[in-house]
Motif scaffolding. Structure first.
Motif: not given
Length: 90
Positions: A49-67
């Motif tokens: 996704l072209g993300l840094g640490e903060l963004g990629s961490r947020a994606v992995l912490d994201m709840q599935v319902r947010r998809f």
């Protein structure tokens, strides 16, 4: 840049990362499934996704319902609201 603007920019970076993840959910889920551990998943999602640490961490912490589509619309709206509050609109 003052502290409020820095916080707003960090928040926008996270929201943009989540929108990108939702837009490419199948690829994101496949990468997570194929990764050996969380660190590898974070690194590979960041590369995809072209993300840094903060963004990629947020994606992995994201709840599935947010998809879901409605959540994607909410995230996109939130990103636009944040951009409108920033001096340069980015």
């Amino acid at each position: 840049m003052d502290e409020d603007e820095r916080r707003m920019r960090d928040h926008l970076m996270i929201v943009d990362a989540l929108v990108r993840a939702v837009d490419r959910r199948d690829e994101v889920f496949q990468i997570i499934e194929d990764s050996e551990d969380v660190d590898e998943a974070r690194r590979r999602v960041g590369q995809l996704l072209g993300l840094g640490e903060l963004g990629s961490r947020a994606v992995l912490d994201m709840q599935v319902r947010r998809f879901t589509r409605d959540q994607r619309q909410r995230l996109a709206f939130e990103a636009e609201e944040l951009r409108s509050k920033l001096p340069d609109g980015r």
